[in-house]
Enzyme design. Sequence first.
Site, PDB file in Angstrom:
ATOM      1  N   HIS A  99       0.852  -1.198   0.000  1.00 15.04           N
ATOM      2  CA  HIS A  99       0.000   0.000   0.000  1.00 15.04           C
ATOM      3  C   HIS A  99       0.874   1.229   0.000  1.00 15.04           C
ATOM      4  O   HIS A  99       1.920   1.275   0.661  1.00 15.04           O
ATOM      5  CB  HIS A  99      -0.955   0.016   1.197  1.00 15.04           C
ATOM      6  CG  HIS A  99      -0.309  -0.215   2.528  1.00 15.04           C
ATOM      7  ND1 HIS A  99       0.102  -1.466   2.950  1.00 15.04           N
ATOM      8  CD2 HIS A  99       0.001   0.627   3.545  1.00 15.04           C
ATOM      9  CE1 HIS A  99       0.622  -1.374   4.149  1.00 15.04           C
ATOM     10  NE2 HIS A  99       0.589  -0.102   4.542  1.00 15.04           N
ATOM     11  N   HIS A 101       0.861   5.177   1.045  1.00 14.84           N
ATOM     12  CA  HIS A 101       0.182   6.204   1.824  1.00 14.84           C
ATOM     13  C   HIS A 101       0.260   7.508   1.030  1.00 14.84           C
ATOM     14  O   HIS A 101       1.366   7.946   0.668  1.00 14.84           O
ATOM     15  CB  HIS A 101       0.888   6.447   3.162  1.00 14.84           C
ATOM     16  CG  HIS A 101       0.871   5.288   4.117  1.00 14.84           C
ATOM     17  ND1 HIS A 101       0.034   5.244   5.215  1.00 14.84           N
ATOM     18  CD2 HIS A 101       1.598   4.145   4.156  1.00 14.84           C
ATOM     19  CE1 HIS A 101       0.255   4.119   5.888  1.00 14.84           C
ATOM     20  NE2 HIS A 101       1.210   3.440   5.267  1.00 14.84           N
TER      21      HIS A 101
HETATM   22  P1  DGP Z   1       1.551   0.495   7.503  1.00 14.90           P
HETATM   23  O1  DGP Z   1       1.900   0.752   8.914  1.00 14.90           O
HETATM   24  O2  DGP Z   1       2.460   1.226   6.512  1.00 14.90           O
HETATM   25  O3  DGP Z   1       1.447  -0.984   7.195  1.00 14.90           O
HETATM   26  O4  DGP Z   1       0.135   1.127   7.282  1.00 14.90           O
HETATM   27  C1  DGP Z   1      -1.054   0.454   7.542  1.00 14.90           C
HETATM   28  C2  DGP Z   1      -2.129   1.497   7.614  1.00 14.90           C
HETATM   29  O5  DGP Z   1      -3.354   0.852   7.416  1.00 14.90           O
HETATM   30  C3  DGP Z   1      -2.232   2.233   8.934  1.00 14.90           C
HETATM   31  O6  DGP Z   1      -2.013   3.620   8.707  1.00 14.90           O
HETATM   32  C4  DGP Z   1      -3.642   1.987   9.435  1.00 14.90           C
HETATM   33  C5  DGP Z   1      -4.332   1.451   8.213  1.00 14.90           C
HETATM   34  N1  DGP Z   1      -5.323   0.427   8.459  1.00 14.90           N
HETATM   35  C6  DGP Z   1      -5.122  -0.716   9.153  1.00 14.90           C
HETATM   36  N2  DGP Z   1      -6.251  -1.455   9.150  1.00 14.90           N
HETATM   37  C7  DGP Z   1      -7.163  -0.746   8.431  1.00 14.90           C
HETATM   38  C8  DGP Z   1      -8.521  -0.988   8.073  1.00 14.90           C
HETATM   39  O7  DGP Z   1      -9.133  -1.999   8.406  1.00 14.90           O
HETATM   40  N3  DGP Z   1      -9.139  -0.008   7.338  1.00 14.90           N
HETATM   41  C9  DGP Z   1      -8.500   1.127   6.941  1.00 14.90           C
HETATM   42  N4  DGP Z   1      -9.196   2.014   6.221  1.00 14.90           N
HETATM   43  N5  DGP Z   1      -7.215   1.376   7.252  1.00 14.90           N
HETATM   44  C10 DGP Z   1      -6.562   0.448   8.004  1.00 14.90           C
END
Ligand code: DGP
Length: 113
Positions: A99, A101
């Site tokens: 992903h 950001h």
């Molecule tokens: P990272 O730490 O780079 O793996 O980022 C993961 C991000 O994903 C973190 O900023 C929070 C987000 N995240 C985790 N679970 C969910 C979810 O179920 N829904 C959404 N919209 N975001 C999520």
Amino acid sequence: MNDCIFCKIAARRIPSQNVYEDESAAAFKDLNPQAPVHILIVPKKHISGLDACRREDAALLGHLQLVAAKLAAENGIAGGYRLLTNNGRGAGQSVDHLHYHLLGGRPLAWPPG
Ligand code: DGP
């Protein structure tokens, strides 16, 4: 992948604040936003992270970045945004589905923490 949260979101099997979708990518608002605009851009195909990408994923990676630029423009942050991916636990990756950001809407310091 069945137990991957971002696969489920991309396939709309669990709810999220989705902001974009095409045949190979999806984007949705981060659950824990770190900036006024914080959008996650993911491939629909399950890839655990950047280290797992192969040459055949090059076009997909480029596509994800172009989607990010489009979403930046649509969200009014085209003049100043950051696009990043955390690769591996050492960089803070917590979800093992590639992903990007997209962050913006406030001053972004450098270097990041
Ligand atoms: P990272 O730490 O780079 O793996 O980022 C993961 C991000 O994903 C973190 O900023 C929070 C987000 N995240 C985790 N679970 C969910 C979810 O179920 N829904 C959404 N919209 N975001 C999520």
